[in-house]
Design a protein around this motif. Sequence first.
Motif, PDB file in Angstrom:
ATOM      1  N   ASP A  99       0.869  -1.181   0.000  1.00  0.00           N
ATOM      2  CA  ASP A  99       0.000   0.000   0.000  1.00  0.00           C
ATOM      3  C   ASP A  99       0.905   1.229   0.000  1.00  0.00           C
ATOM      4  OD1 ASP A  99      -1.620   2.191   0.632  1.00  0.00           O
ATOM      5  OD2 ASP A  99      -2.933   1.008   1.913  1.00  0.00           O
ATOM      6  N   PRO A 100       0.923   2.023  -1.065  1.00  0.00           N
ATOM      7  CA  PRO A 100       1.838   3.170  -1.131  1.00  0.00           C
ATOM      8  C   PRO A 100       1.625   4.180  -0.014  1.00  0.00           C
ATOM      9  CG  PRO A 100       0.216   3.254  -2.911  1.00  0.00           C
ATOM     10  CD  PRO A 100       0.112   1.899  -2.284  1.00  0.00           C
ATOM     11  N   ARG A 101       0.398   4.270   0.480  1.00  0.00           N
ATOM     12  CA  ARG A 101       0.148   5.194   1.598  1.00  0.00           C
ATOM     13  C   ARG A 101       0.874   4.720   2.854  1.00  0.00           C
ATOM     14  NH1 ARG A 101      -6.132   4.911   2.091  1.00  0.00           N
ATOM     15  NH2 ARG A 101      -5.514   2.711   1.963  1.00  0.00           N
ATOM     16  N   ARG A 102       0.918   3.426   3.053  1.00  0.00           N
ATOM     17  CA  ARG A 102       1.606   2.873   4.215  1.00  0.00           C
ATOM     18  C   ARG A 102       3.124   2.937   4.005  1.00  0.00           C
ATOM     19  NH1 ARG A 102      -1.659   0.070   7.540  1.00  0.00           N
ATOM     20  NH2 ARG A 102      -2.977  -0.587   5.788  1.00  0.00           N
ATOM     21  N   ALA A 103       3.539   2.718   2.779  1.00  0.00           N
ATOM     22  CA  ALA A 103       4.967   2.767   2.476  1.00  0.00           C
ATOM     23  C   ALA A 103       5.539   4.167   2.680  1.00  0.00           C
ATOM     24  CB  ALA A 103       5.209   2.310   1.040  1.00  0.00           C
ATOM     25  N   SER A 104       4.684   5.192   2.581  1.00  0.00           N
ATOM     26  CA  SER A 104       5.155   6.570   2.721  1.00  0.00           C
ATOM     27  C   SER A 104       5.271   7.029   4.175  1.00  0.00           C
ATOM     28  CB  SER A 104       4.228   7.521   1.964  1.00  0.00           C
ATOM     29  OG  SER A 104       2.958   7.615   2.612  1.00  0.00           O
ATOM     30  N   LEU A 105       4.839   6.206   5.123  1.00  0.00           N
ATOM     31  CA  LEU A 105       4.939   6.582   6.523  1.00  0.00           C
ATOM     32  C   LEU A 105       6.394   6.714   6.950  1.00  0.00           C
ATOM     33  CD1 LEU A 105       2.225   4.244   8.125  1.00  0.00           C
ATOM     34  CD2 LEU A 105       2.041   6.702   7.688  1.00  0.00           C
ATOM     35  N   THR A 106       6.674   7.711   7.781  1.00  0.00           N
ATOM     36  CA  THR A 106       8.026   7.920   8.291  1.00  0.00           C
ATOM     37  C   THR A 106       8.052   7.771   9.808  1.00  0.00           C
ATOM     38  OG1 THR A 106       7.759  10.299   8.638  1.00  0.00           O
ATOM     39  CG2 THR A 106       8.468   9.571   6.438  1.00  0.00           C
ATOM     40  N   ILE A 107       9.248   7.674  10.342  1.00  0.00           N
ATOM     41  CA  ILE A 107       9.411   7.625  11.794  1.00  0.00           C
ATOM     42  C   ILE A 107       8.842   8.890  12.419  1.00  0.00           C
ATOM     43  CG2 ILE A 107      11.112   7.537  13.663  1.00  0.00           C
ATOM     44  CD1 ILE A 107      12.913   5.950  11.672  1.00  0.00           C
ATOM     45  N   GLU A 108       8.997  10.009  11.736  1.00  0.00           N
ATOM     46  CA  GLU A 108       8.461  11.261  12.270  1.00  0.00           C
ATOM     47  C   GLU A 108       6.952  11.210  12.436  1.00  0.00           C
ATOM     48  OE1 GLU A 108      10.103  15.301  11.603  1.00  0.00           O
ATOM     49  OE2 GLU A 108       8.317  15.541  10.349  1.00  0.00           O
ATOM     50  N   HIS A 109       6.265  10.541  11.553  1.00  0.00           N
ATOM     51  CA  HIS A 109       4.816  10.406  11.703  1.00  0.00           C
ATOM     52  C   HIS A 109       4.472   9.684  12.996  1.00  0.00           C
ATOM     53  CE1 HIS A 109       4.567  10.794   7.090  1.00  0.00           C
ATOM     54  NE2 HIS A 109       4.165  11.932   7.630  1.00  0.00           N
ATOM     55  N   ALA A 110       5.307   8.724  13.392  1.00  0.00           N
ATOM     56  CA  ALA A 110       5.087   8.047  14.678  1.00  0.00           C
ATOM     57  C   ALA A 110       5.454   8.963  15.838  1.00  0.00           C
ATOM     58  CB  ALA A 110       5.897   6.759  14.735  1.00  0.00           C
ATOM     59  N   LEU A 111       6.569   9.672  15.738  1.00  0.00           N
ATOM     60  CA  LEU A 111       6.998  10.572  16.805  1.00  0.00           C
ATOM     61  C   LEU A 111       5.965  11.663  17.069  1.00  0.00           C
ATOM     62  CD1 LEU A 111      10.758  10.958  15.856  1.00  0.00           C
ATOM     63  CD2 LEU A 111       9.915  10.131  18.072  1.00  0.00           C
ATOM     64  N   THR A 112       5.260  12.093  16.029  1.00  0.00           N
ATOM     65  CA  THR A 112       4.289  13.179  16.167  1.00  0.00           C
ATOM     66  C   THR A 112       2.843  12.688  16.252  1.00  0.00           C
ATOM     67  OG1 THR A 112       4.185  13.415  13.755  1.00  0.00           O
ATOM     68  CG2 THR A 112       5.758  14.818  14.933  1.00  0.00           C
TER      69      THR A 112
END
Length: 311
Positions: A99-112
């Motif tokens: 899923d390209p939307r999931r592949a685009s997730l970054t560590i920063e998205h988790a941190l924030t």
Amino acid sequence: MAQRVDEVLASGKAPYAHGLVVLRGGQVEIERYAAGHDYALNEPLGHVEFDRDTLHDLRSVSKSVVGLVYGIALREGLVPEPGEPLLRQFPEHEDLAADPRRASLTIEHALTMTLGIEWKEDLPYTDPANGEIAMELAPDRHRYVLERPIVEEAGLRWQYCGGATALIGEIITRGAGRPLDEYAAARLFEPLGISAHAWSRGDDGATRAASGLRLRPIDLALLGQTVLDGGRDVVPGPWLTEMLRHRAVTGSGSGYGYQWYLNPGTYEGVGNGGQRLVVVPEEELVVVVTAGEYDVSLASSQAVLDAVFNR
């Protein structure tokens, strides 16, 4: 200040308050302890007489401590920069990157906490439908988080998510080659002289990054003082600047950085039941409140904070 605090505690306006530490300029200005019924997560501890040496649940203030630990691991080259892809850190779940939307997730998205995934954590932490509890019960806590349905583009909206912190904790664990709690003890707590600490683990052995840390209030205040002091060469100063930069807006209107709440003039860690860590740079002030109003409100700790700040 001390008189106002004592009046609030004596009046019964903060019946669930367990402890208060106020540091000003690095020195203890107020230190108070009470008694009350307490829990270690969902394990009843009975009636506890709190004092300086009593460990207390930090609940989600644990997340803010994880934010500090990530910065230490980043300086040591053990974890990636926040902009790196999140799924790349979990190669065993590479199928999810289809899923390209999931592949685009970054560590920063988790941190924030801006992952854009379906997550519901506004239920009691005794309810298996609560996202964090469901994660604890899942066969693989990290896949459970990573495969949640995507409901919006990442980075657009803050959504409270203990699962995000679980992912950050696991990235630290993998990079350090040892459990999060052991790495935090060696690289954060012990260098600051914090010898009394406990960080619970799930049935799978993973450190409960989102909520499992227990410290003495005086030591939590020391962590706040460390932030105030620019890291004390334990936490990198440049990381603190990044960690405390406004990156999202919470549902209550607070700013949010990397696992820290940002209100006008303050940096804060907040935990279920009334756990509060407040750092006020302009006043060289650190305030810690612990309380036992779990799954109910923050009313007791807020009453104490109102007395501290004369509100």
